[in-house]
Write an enzyme that holds these catalytic residues in place. Structure first.
Site, mmCIF file in Angstrom:
data_model
loop_
_atom_site.group_PDB
_atom_site.id
_atom_site.type_symbol
_atom_site.label_atom_id
_atom_site.label_comp_id
_atom_site.label_asym_id
_atom_site.label_seq_id
_atom_site.Cartn_x
_atom_site.Cartn_y
_atom_site.Cartn_z
ATOM 1 N N ASP A 34 0.940 -1.144 0.045
ATOM 2 C CA ASP A 34 0.144 -0.134 -0.129
ATOM 3 C C ASP A 34 0.838 1.212 -0.063
ATOM 4 O OD1 ASP A 34 -3.146 0.393 0.815
ATOM 5 O OD2 ASP A 34 -2.049 2.177 0.868
ATOM 6 N N THR A 86 -10.891 2.585 -7.457
ATOM 7 C CA THR A 86 -11.165 3.392 -8.895
ATOM 8 C C THR A 86 -12.405 4.308 -8.508
ATOM 9 O OG1 THR A 86 -12.766 1.408 -9.275
ATOM 10 C CG2 THR A 86 -10.738 1.507 -10.499
ATOM 11 N N ARG A 154 -16.703 -9.180 -5.459
ATOM 12 C CA ARG A 154 -18.117 -8.702 -5.246
ATOM 13 C C ARG A 154 -18.816 -8.944 -4.061
ATOM 14 N NH1 ARG A 154 -20.086 -13.720 -9.440
ATOM 15 N NH2 ARG A 154 -21.335 -12.414 -10.447
ATOM 16 N N VAL A 155 -17.963 -8.652 -3.108
ATOM 17 C CA VAL A 155 -18.208 -9.220 -1.453
ATOM 18 C C VAL A 155 -18.859 -7.898 -0.814
ATOM 19 C CG1 VAL A 155 -16.742 -10.760 -0.979
ATOM 20 C CG2 VAL A 155 -16.097 -8.286 -0.763
ATOM 21 N N LYS A 206 -19.807 -7.142 -13.540
ATOM 22 C CA LYS A 206 -19.658 -6.273 -12.281
ATOM 23 C C LYS A 206 -20.179 -5.008 -12.411
ATOM 24 C CE LYS A 206 -18.484 -4.731 -8.679
ATOM 25 N NZ LYS A 206 -17.916 -5.131 -7.515
ATOM 26 N N ASN A 210 -24.325 -4.220 -9.759
ATOM 27 C CA ASN A 210 -24.557 -2.771 -9.069
ATOM 28 C C ASN A 210 -25.523 -1.975 -9.535
ATOM 29 O OD1 ASN A 210 -22.803 -3.932 -6.916
ATOM 30 N ND2 ASN A 210 -20.968 -2.800 -7.467
ATOM 31 N N ARG A 246 -41.742 -14.098 -8.720
ATOM 32 C CA ARG A 246 -40.857 -13.271 -9.738
ATOM 33 C C ARG A 246 -40.640 -11.834 -9.384
ATOM 34 N NH1 ARG A 246 -43.316 -17.214 -12.004
ATOM 35 N NH2 ARG A 246 -45.071 -16.071 -12.650
ATOM 36 N N CYS A 260 -20.015 2.029 -4.050
ATOM 37 C CA CYS A 260 -19.957 1.002 -5.527
ATOM 38 C C CYS A 260 -21.509 1.551 -6.386
ATOM 39 C CB CYS A 260 -20.292 -0.437 -4.998
ATOM 40 S SG CYS A 260 -19.041 -0.924 -3.907
ATOM 41 N N TYR A 317 -22.922 4.761 5.407
ATOM 42 C CA TYR A 317 -23.791 4.711 4.124
ATOM 43 C C TYR A 317 -24.779 3.492 4.360
ATOM 44 C CZ TYR A 317 -21.198 0.642 1.865
ATOM 45 O OH TYR A 317 -20.862 -0.444 1.516
ATOM 46 N N LYS A 318 -24.445 2.759 5.167
ATOM 47 C CA LYS A 318 -25.283 1.411 5.427
ATOM 48 C C LYS A 318 -25.096 0.994 6.963
ATOM 49 C CE LYS A 318 -23.244 -2.573 3.401
ATOM 50 N NZ LYS A 318 -23.402 -3.403 2.424
HETATM 51 N N1 SAJ Z 1 -29.701 0.353 -0.347
HETATM 52 C C1 SAJ Z 1 -31.078 0.734 -0.323
HETATM 53 N N2 SAJ Z 1 -32.088 -0.378 -0.447
HETATM 54 C C2 SAJ Z 1 -31.708 -1.544 -0.484
HETATM 55 C C3 SAJ Z 1 -30.313 -1.923 -0.384
HETATM 56 C C4 SAJ Z 1 -29.368 -0.896 -0.312
HETATM 57 O O1 SAJ Z 1 -31.353 1.924 -0.169
HETATM 58 O O2 SAJ Z 1 -32.597 -2.375 -0.628
HETATM 59 C C5 SAJ Z 1 -28.424 1.445 -0.128
HETATM 60 C C6 SAJ Z 1 -27.761 1.055 1.303
HETATM 61 O O3 SAJ Z 1 -28.381 2.104 2.353
HETATM 62 C C7 SAJ Z 1 -26.438 1.559 0.764
HETATM 63 C C8 SAJ Z 1 -26.316 1.351 -0.534
HETATM 64 O O4 SAJ Z 1 -27.612 1.022 -0.990
HETATM 65 O O5 SAJ Z 1 -26.622 3.191 0.784
HETATM 66 C C9 SAJ Z 1 -25.379 0.340 -1.207
HETATM 67 O O6 SAJ Z 1 -25.488 -0.657 -0.245
HETATM 68 P P1 SAJ Z 1 -25.522 -2.175 -0.541
HETATM 69 O O7 SAJ Z 1 -25.642 -3.010 0.401
HETATM 70 O O8 SAJ Z 1 -26.298 -2.329 -2.048
HETATM 71 O O9 SAJ Z 1 -24.205 -2.370 -1.249
HETATM 72 P P2 SAJ Z 1 -22.633 -2.238 -1.007
HETATM 73 O O10 SAJ Z 1 -22.136 -0.908 -1.754
HETATM 74 O O11 SAJ Z 1 -22.085 -2.090 0.237
HETATM 75 O O12 SAJ Z 1 -21.813 -3.409 -1.897
HETATM 76 C C10 SAJ Z 1 -22.524 -3.687 -3.164
HETATM 77 C C11 SAJ Z 1 -22.599 -5.023 -3.369
HETATM 78 N N3 SAJ Z 1 -23.359 -5.224 -4.679
HETATM 79 C C12 SAJ Z 1 -24.622 -6.003 -4.864
HETATM 80 O O13 SAJ Z 1 -25.136 -6.394 -3.819
HETATM 81 C C13 SAJ Z 1 -24.835 -6.007 -6.153
HETATM 82 C C14 SAJ Z 1 -21.401 -5.857 -3.143
HETATM 83 O O14 SAJ Z 1 -21.829 -7.425 -3.539
HETATM 84 C C15 SAJ Z 1 -20.552 -5.501 -4.126
HETATM 85 O O15 SAJ Z 1 -19.314 -6.436 -4.143
HETATM 86 C C16 SAJ Z 1 -20.025 -4.060 -3.614
HETATM 87 O O16 SAJ Z 1 -21.252 -3.399 -4.088
HETATM 88 C C17 SAJ Z 1 -18.902 -3.686 -4.651
HETATM 89 O O17 SAJ Z 1 -17.730 -3.589 -4.176
HETATM 90 O O18 SAJ Z 1 -19.060 -3.329 -5.507
#
Ligand code: SAJ
Length: 425
Positions: A34, A86, A154-155, A206, A210, A246, A260, A317-318
């Site tokens: 790093d 990125t 994808r985690v 990828k 998202n 569905r 992301c 953010y979450k």
């Molecule tokens: N959020 C909502 N409503 C939901 C789900 C999430 O408003 O129903 C918001 C959350 O509050 C948050 C944002 O979306 O602010 C993103 O949160 P997230 O839980 O969707 O995802 P990240 O950004 O923590 O992680 C995502 C994941 N992608 C997917 O589920 C498709 C993760 O698997 C990826 O590896 C990661 O992006 C990444 O690094 O790209």
């Protein structure tokens, strides 16, 4: 291929560090690189400076075993994994400078039969148009003497160590030989299925994962706003719709954050702005949610005298993580301050913020509204009966459908739920 590999992981953030620790605890020899000496120094003491469940234990085990060391510069190795950020530039195009400098930094160390893997989420075309030209400076023949692949991470933050092992993975390589070699390497710890394709397809997959999530959330955010007008409850509607085999509607909220979903859709938009219409509109819809929340707060407090004070519960953010990157809550706080509200932020995970108040009772003292912005598990059972006594106006605005309205109303709160039309409005 010899079993124990020497792997140089470039970038020790939320993806690189867990990946390095995972390879190390599965018997490989890892050099974690790093550019930030603080990160490297912490690593060599077996410590981490990010929050992720069990990562500290795993890193400590990896360092103690001697399989993981930190350096600020790369070294000779069998495999190079690039996991640098990125980010997005102000003009909403990808900032690939970290990928470029990380790739350039390994060129002097590349040898015949090395493997180079890009894990960083990248715009379509990155491997072929950006990586390969730089790696070619080594003089090695791509796919024959140097094996190259994109293996996007994808985690989910908060579940990284579980998902690194359990998730399916996509390996997009420059040729079949590269794909097979990279698959064999990841099989060291991946228990999910590993699918092989070309690099460009992996890049687009990828970004689409998202984008799908961002578009889905934009849809329910729009429906939440519609439901308020129609005086129905979006949460009940989503719940009932999702009983259909569905339908999989996501959850509305005060906006979308993180590094992301707020970024990756723009990597598609930047290449095809005229075609990516729904993708762009979804970004706009999600970006608007903080303003919508602030409008609702302003409306709820229109009869309250100045100074109007708001206690914001949560700014990450979450939930249950310490990451505030691109958090829509920071935008809400800024907008509220601009509109003359006094803000106290209460968030046990946040390390620093000008509005941060570490003491819950001080944070709610004289407050006119509790804004449940992030549904941290520890906010579930706050001492509301004591909190309400400290407040000037007992209003709670739940943006996550997190609380039991009956209980809060019973003890005296005026309960507002995002996405639920109030017949008195
Ligand atoms: N959020 C909502 N409503 C939901 C789900 C999430 O408003 O129903 C918001 C959350 O509050 C948050 C944002 O979306 O602010 C993103 O949160 P997230 O839980 O969707 O995802 P990240 O950004 O923590 O992680 C995502 C994941 N992608 C997917 O589920 C498709 C993760 O698997 C990826 O590896 C990661 O992006 C990444 O690094 O790209």
């Amino acid at each position: 291929m010899k079993q124990r590999k020497k792997i140089c992981v470039l970038g020790l953030g939320y993806i690189g560090l867990p990946t390095a620790a995972m390879f190390a605890t599965h018997g490989h020899e890892i050099i974690g690189v790093d550019v930030n000496p603080e990160v490297v120094e912490a690593l060599n003491r077996g410590k981490i400076i990010i929050e992720e469940p069990y990562l500290d234990i795993m890193v400590q085990a990896a360092v103690t075993s001697g399989n993981l060391i930190g350096q600020t510069k790369p070294d000779y190795a069998d495999v190079f994994v690039i996991a640098v950020p990125t980010p997005i530039k102000p003009d909403k195009t990808a900032d690939m400078s970290y990928v470029v400098s990380a790739t350039e930094s390994i060129v002097p160390f590349l040898q015949k039969d090395n493997i180079v893997i890009l894990e960083s989420t990248s715009p379509v075309g990155t491997v072929n148009e950006l990586l390969i030209p730089i790696l070619s400076q080594s003089g090695l023949v791509m796919g024959e003497e140097l094996y190259v692949a994109h293996c996007p991470e994808r985690v989910l933050p908060g579940r990284i160590l579980i998902e690194l092992v359990e998730n399916n993975r996509i390996i997009g390589a420059v040729n079949q030989k590269s794909a097979e070699l990279v698959k064999e390497l990841y099989k060291t710890f991946v228990r999910g299925d590993i699918f092989l394709t070309d690099a460009t397809t992996a890049e687009m997959c990828k970004l689409m994962e998202n984008t799908y999530r961002d578009v889905n959330i934009a849809l329910v955010n729009e429906v939440a706003i519609i439901c308020e007008k129609m005086k129905v409850n979006v949460w009940e509607i989503i719940d009932l719709c999702n009983k259909h085999p569905r339908v999989n509607l996501h959850k509305p909220g005060p906006g979308v954050g993180g590094h992301c979903l707020t970024v990756d859709p723009y990597f598609i938009i930047e290449k095809v702005p005229d075609l990516a219409k729904i993708i762009f509109l979804s970004r706009e819809t999600n970006n608007y949610m903080p303003e919508f929340v602030v409008e609702k707060i302003t409306n709820a407090l229109k009869h309250v005298s100045e100074p109007k004070k708001i206690t914001v519960l949560g700014a990450t953010y979450k939930p249950d993580i310490d990451d505030v990157r691109e958090s829509p809550i920071l935008k809400i706080i800024d907008l509220l301050i601009k509109n003359n509200f006094k803000i106290n932020l209460y968030d046990p995970y946040v390390k620093s913020h000008p509005c941060l108040e570490r003491d819950l009772y001080k944070a709610v003292e004289g407050s006119d509204l509790l804004l449940l912005a992030v549904n941290h598990q520890q906010f579930k059972s706050l001492p509301f009966e004591l909190i309400i006594k400290q407040m000037r106006t007992p209003i709670i605005f739940d943006t996550r459908n997190f609380y039991d309205p009956n209980y809060l109303q019973k003890i005296g709160f005026d309960y507002i739920l995002l996405g639920k039309g109030n017949s008195s409005e």
